[in-house]
Design a protein around this motif. Structure first.
Motif, PDB file in Angstrom:
ATOM      1  N   ILE A  19       0.838  -1.208   0.000  1.00 23.79           N
ATOM      2  CA  ILE A  19       0.000   0.000   0.000  1.00 23.79           C
ATOM      3  C   ILE A  19       0.871   1.254   0.000  1.00 23.79           C
ATOM      4  CG2 ILE A  19      -1.743   1.287   1.332  1.00 23.79           C
ATOM      5  CD1 ILE A  19      -2.562  -1.438   2.556  1.00 23.79           C
ATOM      6  N   PHE A  20       0.541   2.196  -0.874  1.00 22.67           N
ATOM      7  CA  PHE A  20       1.218   3.499  -0.852  1.00 22.67           C
ATOM      8  C   PHE A  20       0.467   4.451   0.068  1.00 22.67           C
ATOM      9  CE2 PHE A  20       2.955   1.782  -4.792  1.00 22.67           C
ATOM     10  CZ  PHE A  20       4.307   2.074  -4.585  1.00 22.67           C
ATOM     11  N   ALA A  21       1.240   5.231   0.835  1.00 24.14           N
ATOM     12  CA  ALA A  21       0.623   6.138   1.801  1.00 24.14           C
ATOM     13  C   ALA A  21       1.187   7.540   1.633  1.00 24.14           C
ATOM     14  CB  ALA A  21       0.892   5.636   3.217  1.00 24.14           C
ATOM     15  N   ARG A  22       0.449   8.507   2.100  1.00 23.01           N
ATOM     16  CA  ARG A  22       0.948   9.886   2.091  1.00 23.01           C
ATOM     17  C   ARG A  22       1.595  10.191   3.435  1.00 23.01           C
ATOM     18  NH1 ARG A  22      -3.720  13.549  -0.871  1.00 23.01           N
ATOM     19  NH2 ARG A  22      -3.692  12.375  -2.839  1.00 23.01           N
ATOM     20  N   LYS A  23       2.813  10.700   3.383  1.00 21.90           N
ATOM     21  CA  LYS A  23       3.514  11.137   4.581  1.00 21.90           C
ATOM     22  C   LYS A  23       3.480  12.659   4.523  1.00 21.90           C
ATOM     23  CE  LYS A  23       8.159  10.845   6.592  1.00 21.90           C
ATOM     24  NZ  LYS A  23       9.479  10.223   6.466  1.00 21.90           N
ATOM     25  N   ASN A  24       2.722  13.255   5.420  1.00 25.18           N
ATOM     26  CA  ASN A  24       2.453  14.691   5.294  1.00 25.18           C
ATOM     27  C   ASN A  24       3.483  15.562   5.982  1.00 25.18           C
ATOM     28  OD1 ASN A  24      -0.433  14.744   4.066  1.00 25.18           O
ATOM     29  ND2 ASN A  24      -0.491  13.166   5.661  1.00 25.18           N
ATOM     30  N   TYR A  25       4.082  16.445   5.237  1.00 24.29           N
ATOM     31  CA  TYR A  25       4.896  17.511   5.839  1.00 24.29           C
ATOM     32  C   TYR A  25       5.057  18.623   4.835  1.00 24.29           C
ATOM     33  CZ  TYR A  25       8.959  15.590   3.300  1.00 24.29           C
ATOM     34  OH  TYR A  25       9.820  15.153   2.332  1.00 24.29           O
ATOM     35  N   PHE A  26       5.241  19.810   5.356  1.00 30.08           N
ATOM     36  CA  PHE A  26       5.342  20.970   4.478  1.00 30.08           C
ATOM     37  C   PHE A  26       6.782  21.412   4.319  1.00 30.08           C
ATOM     38  CE2 PHE A  26       0.922  21.184   5.682  1.00 30.08           C
ATOM     39  CZ  PHE A  26       0.330  21.486   4.467  1.00 30.08           C
ATOM     40  N   TYR A  27       7.286  21.230   3.139  1.00 33.27           N
ATOM     41  CA  TYR A  27       8.633  21.692   2.855  1.00 33.27           C
ATOM     42  C   TYR A  27       8.680  21.855   1.348  1.00 33.27           C
ATOM     43  CZ  TYR A  27      13.452  22.352   4.277  1.00 33.27           C
ATOM     44  OH  TYR A  27      14.666  22.919   4.564  1.00 33.27           O
ATOM     45  N   PRO A  28       9.266  22.924   0.841  1.00 35.07           N
ATOM     46  CA  PRO A  28       9.118  23.191  -0.595  1.00 35.07           C
ATOM     47  C   PRO A  28       9.835  22.199  -1.504  1.00 35.07           C
ATOM     48  CG  PRO A  28      10.489  24.847   0.452  1.00 35.07           C
ATOM     49  CD  PRO A  28       9.927  24.005   1.544  1.00 35.07           C
ATOM     50  N   ASP A  29      10.660  21.290  -0.928  1.00 34.05           N
ATOM     51  CA  ASP A  29      11.316  20.323  -1.816  1.00 34.05           C
ATOM     52  C   ASP A  29      10.339  19.239  -2.285  1.00 34.05           C
ATOM     53  OD1 ASP A  29      11.157  18.859   0.515  1.00 34.05           O
ATOM     54  OD2 ASP A  29      13.325  18.736   0.830  1.00 34.05           O
ATOM     55  N   SER A  46       4.915   7.395   0.079  1.00 39.16           N
ATOM     56  CA  SER A  46       5.788   6.406   0.678  1.00 39.16           C
ATOM     57  C   SER A  46       4.954   5.158   0.934  1.00 39.16           C
ATOM     58  CB  SER A  46       6.359   6.991   1.969  1.00 39.16           C
ATOM     59  OG  SER A  46       7.236   6.079   2.590  1.00 39.16           O
ATOM     60  N   GLN A  47       5.508   4.216   1.670  1.00 33.06           N
ATOM     61  CA  GLN A  47       4.715   3.067   2.094  1.00 33.06           C
ATOM     62  C   GLN A  47       4.795   2.996   3.604  1.00 33.06           C
ATOM     63  OE1 GLN A  47       6.438  -0.166  -0.424  1.00 33.06           O
ATOM     64  NE2 GLN A  47       4.388  -0.189  -1.306  1.00 33.06           N
ATOM     65  N   PHE A  48       3.685   2.728   4.258  1.00 27.97           N
ATOM     66  CA  PHE A  48       3.671   2.760   5.713  1.00 27.97           C
ATOM     67  C   PHE A  48       3.235   1.423   6.295  1.00 27.97           C
ATOM     68  CE2 PHE A  48       1.584   4.241   9.762  1.00 27.97           C
ATOM     69  CZ  PHE A  48       2.771   4.517  10.408  1.00 27.97           C
ATOM     70  N   GLU A  49       1.948   1.118   6.197  1.00 31.74           N
ATOM     71  CA  GLU A  49       1.468  -0.106   6.857  1.00 31.74           C
ATOM     72  C   GLU A  49       1.978  -1.386   6.207  1.00 31.74           C
ATOM     73  OE1 GLU A  49      -2.002   1.804   6.680  1.00 31.74           O
ATOM     74  OE2 GLU A  49      -2.594   1.625   8.799  1.00 31.74           O
ATOM     75  N   VAL A  50       1.889  -1.449   4.871  1.00 35.80           N
ATOM     76  CA  VAL A  50       2.343  -2.675   4.202  1.00 35.80           C
ATOM     77  C   VAL A  50       3.386  -2.324   3.141  1.00 35.80           C
ATOM     78  CG1 VAL A  50       1.600  -4.823   3.132  1.00 35.80           C
ATOM     79  CG2 VAL A  50      -0.024  -3.520   4.497  1.00 35.80           C
ATOM     80  N   PRO A  51       4.679  -2.461   3.476  1.00 38.18           N
ATOM     81  CA  PRO A  51       5.741  -2.152   2.504  1.00 38.18           C
ATOM     82  C   PRO A  51       5.906  -3.306   1.513  1.00 38.18           C
ATOM     83  CG  PRO A  51       6.709  -2.961   4.535  1.00 38.18           C
ATOM     84  CD  PRO A  51       5.216  -2.933   4.756  1.00 38.18           C
ATOM     85  N   HIS A 111       7.563  15.489  13.482  1.00 40.32           N
ATOM     86  CA  HIS A 111       7.545  14.051  13.226  1.00 40.32           C
ATOM     87  C   HIS A 111       6.137  13.476  13.157  1.00 40.32           C
ATOM     88  CE1 HIS A 111      11.664  12.938  13.001  1.00 40.32           C
ATOM     89  NE2 HIS A 111      11.954  13.701  14.028  1.00 40.32           N
ATOM     90  N   ASP A 112       5.151  14.348  13.286  1.00 41.88           N
ATOM     91  CA  ASP A 112       3.768  13.886  13.262  1.00 41.88           C
ATOM     92  C   ASP A 112       3.309  13.892  11.802  1.00 41.88           C
ATOM     93  OD1 ASP A 112       1.181  13.286  13.752  1.00 41.88           O
ATOM     94  OD2 ASP A 112       0.910  14.761  15.353  1.00 41.88           O
ATOM     95  N   TYR A 113       3.558  12.795  11.099  1.00 44.94           N
ATOM     96  CA  TYR A 113       3.373  12.791   9.648  1.00 44.94           C
ATOM     97  C   TYR A 113       1.961  12.449   9.186  1.00 44.94           C
ATOM     98  CZ  TYR A 113       8.457  13.044   9.321  1.00 44.94           C
ATOM     99  OH  TYR A 113       9.763  13.434   9.415  1.00 44.94           O
ATOM    100  N   ARG A 114       1.117  11.983  10.105  1.00 48.24           N
ATOM    101  CA  ARG A 114      -0.285  11.668   9.780  1.00 48.24           C
ATOM    102  C   ARG A 114      -0.403  10.878   8.475  1.00 48.24           C
ATOM    103  NH1 ARG A 114      -1.376  17.082   8.895  1.00 48.24           N
ATOM    104  NH2 ARG A 114       0.895  17.125   8.835  1.00 48.24           N
ATOM    105  N   TYR A 115       0.249   9.718   8.463  1.00 48.00           N
ATOM    106  CA  TYR A 115       0.180   8.830   7.287  1.00 48.00           C
ATOM    107  C   TYR A 115      -1.254   8.392   7.023  1.00 48.00           C
ATOM    108  CZ  TYR A 115       5.253   7.793   7.523  1.00 48.00           C
ATOM    109  OH  TYR A 115       6.621   7.848   7.508  1.00 48.00           O
ATOM    110  N   PHE A 116      -1.623   8.299   5.782  1.00 50.33           N
ATOM    111  CA  PHE A 116      -2.874   7.612   5.426  1.00 50.33           C
ATOM    112  C   PHE A 116      -2.742   7.079   3.992  1.00 50.33           C
ATOM    113  CE2 PHE A 116      -3.619  12.056   4.240  1.00 50.33           C
ATOM    114  CZ  PHE A 116      -4.199  11.961   2.979  1.00 50.33           C
TER     115      PHE A 116
END
Lengths: 95, 476
Positions: B75-85, B93-98, B267-272
């Protein structure tokens, strides 16, 4: 209330949303109701059910590894607020 | 108190695909800024990611290489953070099931082999680069790198010293080169490493609080950065202080680590799960095909070289650390009559030294396996001595001529004509009558002096064995 206004402010900060203290109170009440509903759903035993990540059935389509995108930098940069030497310029992110 | 070091590594490997993981932009290194940043890379509204099959194939190849579990459904997941790169505001990324689950790898330590657990390896997209030079108080963003496929390999906290961490890192590096899933170029950032370091009192099973070291881009710096961090943490703990969980940046100029982000919420990336990307399902055919194409891996190759070429464990290990070196060795062996141990000695000795001196990799060696093989043949058939061969190697380095041409043109052929050697021997004995008397009076050690003189006068070209025999005949 399962969510406090403080938590709402924290979540809003993470999402870069500006919230007033009145808004934090308001959303804490509303979102708590949703959380309560989830709490109710959590009482159901789902241990023999495979978790679902997506509501749709189809699997991910995989594409061939080919470079077909062309360089459209000039076009993209016409709508950018600031550019220099091909770089996008953004407000400074490190002191 | 006695402290135990606990280290886990996160290694980011850029995969060798032509196009990006979710778009058809090129991944080639060194292009002009943003010329390989397509609509998906710069996150224009409305664009959608489309997964690259080759990236999945290379990730599976790694998983099979370490005998890991391959997740046919990931499963692909969104790792949330704000940075212009990453202008989307999240990294895919992948979180629960790589894609790659638990595996293991063996490293060699001073106390023998040690098994290091690999927790997982997941696919994700690389971020762009931020340039903080002088842009009128602005930051410059180059998104060419954004979207290059990365495999993040996460180890268990099984490493107990900086030396072990480096051994593990080298092992993974060697493996990704063997598998040809990455060019492993650390200078260009194709192979990067973060280290989680913590300390605990010896005997305690619970883990201490860790610091994450970032920005370590060479094997040497990994060792130095971790060693610095161990000392820093022990100092704090012995003074009764507490370690703060944080990200620290290694500064190689000052050889120190310093705090980078203190905000915990960073570090609170709120993956989903990413709604744009359904589950990735790989079928057995896809995986079996990759399994059938796996090359021989370093450990297996090392055992085979020991067995087939009668090499010592140390030599076999040095030759197989790097796939190109092992290939070179086997290519030379297949083309020369010289003994395989001689071939190994030349590659690990003279050739390695010459390459180091020119700061070159073996795949760019000016002396290819064909010329190396014929050089060793000329030693083997007594055309030149081993000593002269070193001289020939230096000459070959600077020209494209054949070994025989270089030997002929520089008149380096070994003198095997007994008459010619005898003339030199007679001459030397005449000129050094005092030493001859000493020898006859019982000073055996002086024999070496005569050999040296004869060799010198022949320009190093006399056959040493013949010189020895002739001298013995004349003196004894």
């Amino acid at each position: 209330m399962s969510l406090t206004p403080k938590e709402i402010t924290h979540i809003a900060t993470l999402a870069r949303l500006k919230t007033s203290s009145e808004q934090a109170e308001f959303y804490a009440t509303q979102l708590s109701r949703i959380m309560d509903l989830i709490k109710q759903m959590n009482t159901i035993d789902t241990s023999d059910i495979e978790p679902m990540s997506h509501p749709q059935d189809p699997a991910l389509r995989l594409r061939a590894d080919e470079v077909t995108a062309t360089n459209l930098r000039e076009a993209y940069q016409t709508v950018a607020p600031a550019t220099e030497n091909g770089l996008y310029l953004v407000p400074k992110v490190i002191d | 108190m006695e402290w135990e070091t606990v280290i886990g590594l996160e290694i980011h490997v850029q995969l060798l695909t032509k196009s990006k993981i979710f778009s058809a932009a090129s991944t080639a290194y060194g292009a002009q800024p943003n010329t390989q940043a397509c609509d998906v890379s710069i996150a224009l509204p409305g664009v959608l990611p489309v997964m690259n099959r080759e990236a999945a194939r290379l990730a599976v190849r790694f998983g099979l290489g370490i005998g890991a579990q391959i997740n046919k459904r990931s499963i692909f997941a969104r790792k949330n953070y704000f940075y212009p790169d990453l202008p989307k505001g999240y990294q895919i990324s992948q979180f629960e099931v790589p894609i790659v689950g638990q595996g293991r790898i063996e490293i060699e330590t001073d106390n023998g082999c040690k098994v290091i657990g690999i927790t997982r390896a997941h696919l994700e997209e690389d971020a762009g680069k931020s340039l903080h030079q002088d842009f009128h108080d602005m930051t410059g963003i180059d998104l060419n790198r954004a979207g290059i496929p990365l495999l993040e390999i996460v180890s268990e906290p099984d490493l107990r010293s900086a030396v072990e961490a480096v051994a593990y890192l080298r092992k993974i590096h060697s493996l990704v080169r063997y598998l040809n899933i990455s060019d492993g170029n650390m200078q260009e950032g194709s192979f990067r490493c973060d280290a989680n370091v913590s300390m605990r009192p010896k005997g305690q099973t619970e883990l201490g609080i860790r610091a994450e070291l970032k920005n370590i881009n060479s094997f040497r710096f990994v060792e130095k950065a971790i060693e610095f961090e161990i000392d820093r943490q022990i100092d704090i703990l012995e003074d009764g202080g507490k370690i703060v969980q944080e990200t620290r940046l290694y500064d190689s100029d000052k050889n120190e680590t310093r705090s980078m982000r203190s905000k915990e919420e960073a570090h609170d990336y709120r993956y989903f799960p990413d709604p744009d990307l359904p589950e990735m399902i790989l079928d057995d055919d896809f995986i079996d095909q990759i399994r059938n194409q796996l090359p021989e891996l370093p450990d297996a190759r090392k055992s085979r070289l020991e067995r087939e070429y009668h090499l010592s464990s140390t030599d076999a290990s040095h030759l197989t650390n790097d796939r190109d070196t092992a290939d070179y060795f086997e290519n030379v062996c297949s083309q020369t009559a010289a003994d395989s141990r001689t071939v190994a000695n030349w590659i690990l000795g003279e050739l390695s030294a010459a390459l180091n001196h020119s700061a070159m990799e073996i795949r760019d060696s000016p002396v290819d396996s064909i010329r190396m093989a014929s050089l060793l043949d000329r030693i083997n058939d007594d055309t030149i001595s081993g000593k002269i061969a070193k001289q020939v190697l230096t000459l070959l380095w600077k020209s494209e001529k054949s070994v025989d041409q270089v030997i002929d043109e520089n008149d380096l052929k070994q003198i095997t004509d007994t008459g010619a050697i005898e003339a030199i021997v007679d001459n030397i004995l005449q000129e050094n009558s005092a030493q001859v008397s000493q020898y006859k009076a019982g000073n055996q050690k002086i024999f070496g002096f005569f050999v040296g003189q004869v060799m010198q006068q022949s320009g190093g070209k006399a056959n040493p064995k013949q010189v020895n025999d002739l001298l013995r005949n004349k003196l004894d």
